[in-house]
Design a protein around this motif. Structure first.
Motif, PDB file in Angstrom:
ATOM      1  N   GLY A 114       0.839  -1.193   0.000  1.00  0.00           N
ATOM      2  CA  GLY A 114       0.000   0.000   0.000  1.00  0.00           C
ATOM      3  C   GLY A 114       0.870   1.238   0.000  1.00  0.00           C
ATOM      4  O   GLY A 114       2.055   1.181   0.329  1.00  0.00           O
ATOM      5  N   THR A 189      -3.357  -1.511   1.617  1.00  0.00           N
ATOM      6  CA  THR A 189      -3.907  -0.546   2.575  1.00  0.00           C
ATOM      7  C   THR A 189      -4.586   0.633   1.900  1.00  0.00           C
ATOM      8  O   THR A 189      -5.654   1.071   2.324  1.00  0.00           O
ATOM      9  CB  THR A 189      -2.810  -0.022   3.508  1.00  0.00           C
ATOM     10  N   ASN A 190      -3.971   1.181   0.852  1.00  0.00           N
ATOM     11  CA  ASN A 190      -4.551   2.338   0.170  1.00  0.00           C
ATOM     12  C   ASN A 190      -3.750   2.657  -1.082  1.00  0.00           C
ATOM     13  O   ASN A 190      -2.708   2.048  -1.346  1.00  0.00           O
ATOM     14  CB  ASN A 190      -4.624   3.571   1.089  1.00  0.00           C
ATOM     15  N   GLY A 192      -2.097   6.033  -2.611  1.00  0.00           N
ATOM     16  CA  GLY A 192      -1.794   7.442  -2.422  1.00  0.00           C
ATOM     17  C   GLY A 192      -1.006   7.990  -3.595  1.00  0.00           C
ATOM     18  O   GLY A 192      -1.273   7.639  -4.745  1.00  0.00           O
ATOM     19  N   ASP A 225      -8.899  -1.540   0.724  1.00  0.00           N
ATOM     20  CA  ASP A 225      -9.673  -0.354   1.099  1.00  0.00           C
ATOM     21  C   ASP A 225     -10.906  -0.319   0.196  1.00  0.00           C
ATOM     22  O   ASP A 225     -10.824  -0.014  -0.987  1.00  0.00           O
ATOM     23  CB  ASP A 225      -8.808   0.888   0.896  1.00  0.00           C
ATOM     24  N   ASP A 227     -13.241   1.695   0.055  1.00  0.00           N
ATOM     25  CA  ASP A 227     -13.688   3.035  -0.336  1.00  0.00           C
ATOM     26  C   ASP A 227     -12.829   3.611  -1.454  1.00  0.00           C
ATOM     27  O   ASP A 227     -13.009   4.776  -1.826  1.00  0.00           O
ATOM     28  CB  ASP A 227     -13.651   3.973   0.876  1.00  0.00           C
ATOM     29  N   GLU A 228     -11.894   2.806  -1.984  1.00  0.00           N
ATOM     30  CA  GLU A 228     -10.988   3.260  -3.036  1.00  0.00           C
ATOM     31  C   GLU A 228     -11.388   2.622  -4.372  1.00  0.00           C
ATOM     32  O   GLU A 228     -11.144   1.431  -4.594  1.00  0.00           O
ATOM     33  CB  GLU A 228      -9.539   2.883  -2.690  1.00  0.00           C
ATOM     34  N   GLY A 243     -13.493  -0.454   5.287  1.00  0.00           N
ATOM     35  CA  GLY A 243     -13.617   0.987   5.101  1.00  0.00           C
ATOM     36  C   GLY A 243     -14.702   1.591   5.949  1.00  0.00           C
ATOM     37  O   GLY A 243     -15.113   1.019   6.972  1.00  0.00           O
ATOM     38  N   HIS A 279      -7.382   7.045   9.740  1.00  0.00           N
ATOM     39  CA  HIS A 279      -6.622   6.102   8.920  1.00  0.00           C
ATOM     40  C   HIS A 279      -6.139   4.917   9.743  1.00  0.00           C
ATOM     41  O   HIS A 279      -6.022   3.800   9.222  1.00  0.00           O
ATOM     42  CB  HIS A 279      -5.443   6.812   8.244  1.00  0.00           C
ATOM     43  N   ASN A 283      -6.715   0.847   9.348  1.00  0.00           N
ATOM     44  CA  ASN A 283      -5.658  -0.160   9.485  1.00  0.00           C
ATOM     45  C   ASN A 283      -6.076  -1.255  10.457  1.00  0.00           C
ATOM     46  O   ASN A 283      -5.776  -2.438  10.256  1.00  0.00           O
ATOM     47  CB  ASN A 283      -4.357   0.498   9.939  1.00  0.00           C
ATOM     48  N   THR A 336      -1.179  12.273   1.015  1.00  0.00           N
ATOM     49  CA  THR A 336      -2.280  11.645   1.751  1.00  0.00           C
ATOM     50  C   THR A 336      -1.948  11.464   3.216  1.00  0.00           C
ATOM     51  O   THR A 336      -2.744  11.808   4.104  1.00  0.00           O
ATOM     52  CB  THR A 336      -2.632  10.285   1.119  1.00  0.00           C
TER      53      THR A 336
END
Length: 448
Positions: A114, A189-190, A192, A225, A227-228, A243, A279, A283, A336
């Motif tokens: 991530g 994880t995300n 960015g 994630d 929401d991504e 999320g 955030h 996690n 981010t």
């Protein structure tokens, strides 16, 4: 503890050794000739500016009992009976040795990648799983094409779970790590802006992170994630979504930030997390999702999360002699993660809030845009914004017109130290955030 005998290595690389050599016990596999070990297998890596083959004598003095070797000649200054395993490329040999060792031990491997939060998420997952399994994890920054093999080869033979962090800066790197580690399950994880200079766009970053599925074992779950959109739109079939929105499998239903900790509710279970920021709640959701996959129930996982300890320079709190609070969040940075840390400080109960923000690196042509984005996130809740470096000056350019606090760009650490020192008292909190190579910890050390 013995990892294997030299016979294990000789068989992989089809080498002929004496019986005495084959029975040598290997306890440590390492690449740094200065490291003192017992029963060490030294693997000399060849870099752009060095060749560790040159340091074989020092490695032997420090405890090496054997070495991989990619030179054709044997050095004159080492014992005649010192075993060398000849390979074409010591780096590729290290990676192959790790693959075979991982296959032989066959632990459950959880891969974590991530743009931000890899290390924290890795620590949370390892803590949760340790209640049921003998768990190993990535230590320090051993998350690349050298570090991951060394992490695997550090496992004791009775390890049941390995939580392996996987980092990258270019396409193809996560794929390589995934094929070495062969994760049973993986977490992203995300997405960015980190390394966008090399990957071109957030879409490119997502593509690179999704390479973790290359070695993901059949039926392995990909925890993301939810929401991504750049992750949810991928075609990999076995996904678990974490999320804040209601469609996620693991939903952060409530988050309340305190001064030292946060109250978090995930899927109906409320617990206290000794970390600050929404955030970090996300996690924690990743950790709970992995835990339940591994038959550690949510209550057991939540209990572990309440006492987790995170490595330094990740929102590390330091009190000065004046009583001010310094927050060392300078291990690394992206736009981010910088905005997330600033949002945490906004909610802290201090009369004066100061942000010391250094350059975010590896942004290329996106540097101005990303730094201005950070500035746009700031408001009157901060009393002073100090930037340090080069591109960080764009943070000040992005500040809202309504921002009335002090703002100043610095190129001298000493001048910045003096400016910060003049503001320190028991009513002040100072956040330090920037890329690793900006070395903001030097400023912190000079102040307290």
């Amino acid at each position: 503890m013995e990892k294997f005998t030299l016979n294990f290595v000789a068989d992989i690389f089809e080498q002929q050794l004496t019986e005495q050599q084959r029975n040598l016990s290997i306890h440590h596999i390492y690449t740094d000739s200065r490291q003192s070990v017992e029963g060490g297998l030294f693997i000399p890596i060849v870099g752009d500016r060095f060749d560790a083959h040159d340091f074989i004598s020092g490695a032997i003095e420090q405890g090496a009992v054997a070495a991989l070797w990619s030179r054709t000649e044997k050095p004159d200054d080492i014992p005649e009976d010192f075993p060398l395993i000849y390979v074409d490329d010591t780096l590729k040999a290290l990676q192959e040795l790790a693959k075979v060792y991982r296959q032989e031990l066959n632990p459950t491997v959880i891969g974590v990648t991530g743009s931000n939060g890899k290390t924290t998420t890795k620590e949370l997952i390892a803590s949760c799983l340790s209640v049921k399994y003998k768990t190993a994890k990535t230590e320090g920054n051993l998350n690349n094409h050298i570090g991951l093999p060394l992490t695997i080869l550090r496992m004791e033979r009775d390890v049941e779970v390995l939580v392996a962090e996987m980092g990258m800066s270019a396409f193809g790197e996560i794929e390589l790590l995934s094929l070495i580690g062969r994760p049973n399950h993986a977490v992203i994880t995300n997405i960015g802006e980190s390394h966008i200079e090399f990957l071109g766009s957030r879409e490119g970053i997502a593509k690179a992170k999704l390479e973790i599925t290359a070695g993901l074992q059949k039926q392995g779950q990909l925890i993301i994630d939810g929401d991504e959109p750049l992750l949810t739109s991928d075609s990999y079939p076995n996904k678990i979504y974490c999320g804040f929105n209601s469609k996620n499998d693991y939903r952060v239903e409530a988050y309340v930030q305190g001064q030292e900790q946060s109250d978090v509710t995930i899927n109906g279970t409320t617990f206290t997390l000794p970390l600050l920021g929404k955030h970090q709640a996300l996690n924690a959701a990743f950790a709970i999702a992995v835990s339940e996959l591994m038959n550690v129930n949510i209550n057991q996982a939540a209990e572990q999360l309440e006492t987790v300890i995170i490595p330094g320079m990740r929102f590390e709190k330091i009190e000065t002699k004046e009583g001010a609070l310094l927050i060392n969040d300078a291990y690394n940075a992206s736009a981010t993660s910088m905005i997330a840390s600033l949002d945490v400080v906004k909610k802290m109960d201090y009369q004066r809030k100061v942000a010391v923000l250094a350059d975010i690196l590896e942004l290329g042509d996106f540097a101005e845009e990303a730094h201005k984005k950070v500035g746009q996130s700031l408001d009157e809740q901060f009393d002073a914004i100090f930037t340090f470096g080069t591109s960080s000056r764009f943070i000040l350019d992005g500040l809202p017109a309504t921002f009335s606090g002090k703002q100043k760009h610095f190129t001298s650490k000493q001048e910045l130290i003096e400016e910060i020192a003049s503001l320190l008292d028991e009513n002040t909190v100072v956040l330090f955030k920037g890329s690793r190579s900006m070395k903001l910890e030097e400023i912190i050390e000079a102040i307290y």
